[in-house]
Scaffold this motif. Structure first.
Motif, PDB file in Angstrom:
ATOM      1  N   ASP A 122      -1.296   7.688   4.984  1.00 51.34           N
ATOM      2  CA  ASP A 122      -2.497   6.998   4.513  1.00 51.34           C
ATOM      3  C   ASP A 122      -3.341   7.862   3.593  1.00 51.34           C
ATOM      4  O   ASP A 122      -4.041   7.349   2.711  1.00 51.34           O
ATOM      5  N   GLU A 177       0.207  -6.250   2.985  1.00 51.01           N
ATOM      6  CA  GLU A 177       0.435  -7.556   3.612  1.00 51.01           C
ATOM      7  C   GLU A 177       1.189  -8.448   2.643  1.00 51.01           C
ATOM      8  O   GLU A 177       1.035  -8.347   1.431  1.00 51.01           O
ATOM      9  N   THR A 230      -1.826  -0.918  -4.437  1.00 54.86           N
ATOM     10  CA  THR A 230      -2.943  -1.513  -3.725  1.00 54.86           C
ATOM     11  C   THR A 230      -3.229  -0.719  -2.441  1.00 54.86           C
ATOM     12  O   THR A 230      -2.311  -0.136  -1.866  1.00 54.86           O
ATOM     13  N   PRO A 231      -4.475  -0.659  -1.971  1.00 53.24           N
ATOM     14  CA  PRO A 231      -4.784   0.126  -0.767  1.00 53.24           C
ATOM     15  C   PRO A 231      -4.394  -0.554   0.536  1.00 53.24           C
ATOM     16  O   PRO A 231      -4.358   0.098   1.584  1.00 53.24           O
ATOM     17  N   ASP A 232      -4.122  -1.864   0.518  1.00 59.17           N
ATOM     18  CA  ASP A 232      -3.783  -2.575   1.743  1.00 59.17           C
ATOM     19  C   ASP A 232      -2.348  -3.065   1.680  1.00 59.17           C
ATOM     20  O   ASP A 232      -1.713  -3.058   0.620  1.00 59.17           O
ATOM     21  N   SER A 273       0.819  -1.217   0.000  1.00 60.41           N
ATOM     22  CA  SER A 273       0.000   0.000   0.000  1.00 60.41           C
ATOM     23  C   SER A 273       0.850   1.264   0.000  1.00 60.41           C
ATOM     24  O   SER A 273       0.443   2.298  -0.535  1.00 60.41           O
TER      25      SER A 273
END
Length: 388
Positions: free
Chosen positions: A223, A268, A264-266, A153
């Motif tokens: 963010d 992991e 991507t917004p996330d 992200s």
């Protein structure tokens, strides 16, 4: 008290905070081309010297070890100079940005008998170690297939606003960022790639508003800097891909794939390893995370075993204190290490040739083996290398 030096006080300079718990080590000097970095370090180490010439640091006979935390394209130069100066070396990953550069570092370490350690700190993540424990136990059988999906992200913040955005500094983000994940997959499966095919594109950040060439880049994670096409301040020069994909034929006969996306917004890393008796997957990669294991047929929502992992103190999910301790134990007592310089070379070679594939019509490339004798030397933890 033993003394160490630091070459490069930028973002990864935060690693040195993990050294503060080791009271038998003292930071003697910092070398950085930016004098402003001296102020940050003096908050923690007021007695440390500062120089803009790293060779002055290497000439100090009281310094017996150095942490090299400089941008990727400088690793080869700095590591070779430090090893030739007889300093034990902690070299931040990646080992280098070319296969030839990696091999030069490895040859220098062996020829000088100086200890070399590579900062692949994900080999110290609890979630990675738990997955390796599961695979090594045999509960999921022989692993034949593996993959990693890497959601980044913060990619637009960390890699498309400063030096990371140019191939000349990184080769590309499949190497710069993905070296961790390629190495983790090799580590867990105890193998390395023999052939790689890649695909990738620069498809989003090249359409974003750029900063002027004379304006300083800011790689702070925020963010609110999303979605990318509505943001500003990106690097004026940009030629690295913002998503990357590779498939790998591994030497042990298994196959693996790696996918990485920087818009991507996330965030992991999601690994899965599938064997002849089951499957293991992580949910979360540090802090409060889980490792799920399936050993019989059934829905994905109901794994047969769930390991719940809790946070451990320290930066990078608690890995930084662990890797620093392993480095000090390695150079003073010769203890075994999780990280391995020749394995780091394997990850770089896969990344370099993966980028070459995606930039040359997705051609497959065989990965050259390291020079005879080097693999055995480093896999046996550099026998005969001098201690400090």
């Amino acid at each position: 008290m033993r003394k160490f030096g630091v070459i490069g006080g930028g973002n990864r300079g935060s690693l040195i905070r993990a050294v503060m718990d080791f009271t038998d080590w003292q930071l003697a000097a910092l070398a950085d081309i930016d004098p402003a970095r001296a102020d940050k370090f003096k908050e923690f180490y007021p007695e440390a010297k500062f120089t803009t010439n790293y060779r002055d640091l290497l000439a100090d006979p009281e310094i017996c070890a150095v942490f090299i935390l400089t941008p990727d394209h400088l690793h080869e130069e700095h590591a070779v100079a430090a090893l030739e100066a007889g300093k034990a070396v902690y070299l931040e990953k990646p080992l280098a940005i070319t296969v030839e550069g990696c091999d030069r570092i490895l040859k220098t370490a062996k020829a000088t008998g100086t200890r070399l350690f590579v900062g692949h700190n994900m080999r110290y993540f609890p979630v990675v170690l738990k997955m390796k424990e599961v695979v090594d136990s045999g509960i999921i059988g022989e692993v034949q297939c593996a993959w990693c999906r890497h959601f980044v992200s913060y990619g637009g913040d960390a890699y498309f606003r400063d030096w990371h955005s140019e191939q000349k500094n990184t080769c590309g983000l499949l190497l710069q960022k993905g070296a961790h994940d390629i190495d983790v997959m090799n580590f867990i499966m105890d193998t390395q790639a023999s052939r790689v095919v890649g695909m990738g594109m620069l498809s989003v950040y090249n359409r974003c508003e750029r900063r002027k060439a004379d304006e300083a880049g800011c790689a702070a994670f925020r963010d609110e800097q999303y979605p990318p096409l509505e943001c500003k301040g990106f690097s004026p020069e940009m030629d690295v891909e913002d998503h990357n994909m590779i498939i790998m034929q591994l030497k042990n006969g298994a196959q693996a794939s790696y996918m990485q996306c920087h818009y991507t917004p996330d965030a992991e890393r999601n690994y899965t390893f599938i064997g002849t008796k089951g499957r293991v997957e992580n949910v979360g990669d540090y802090g409060n995370c889980e490792v799920h294991v399936w050993t019989q047929r059934g829905p994905r929502a109901t794994p047969d075993i769930i390991y719940k992992l809790k946070p451990i103190p320290g930066t990078h999910g608690g890995a930084d204190p662990r890797i620093v301790k392993n480095f000090f134990d390695f150079i003073t007592e010769g203890k075994a290490t999780n990280a391995n310089p020749v394995a780091a070379r394997d990850a770089v070679a896969t990344g370099v040739l993966g980028h070459k594939s995606m930039r040359n019509g997705n051609m497959p490339f065989d990965i050259p083996e390291v020079e005879s004798g080097l693999r055995e030397y480093f896999e046996n933890f550099q026998p005969g290398a001098k201690l400090v």
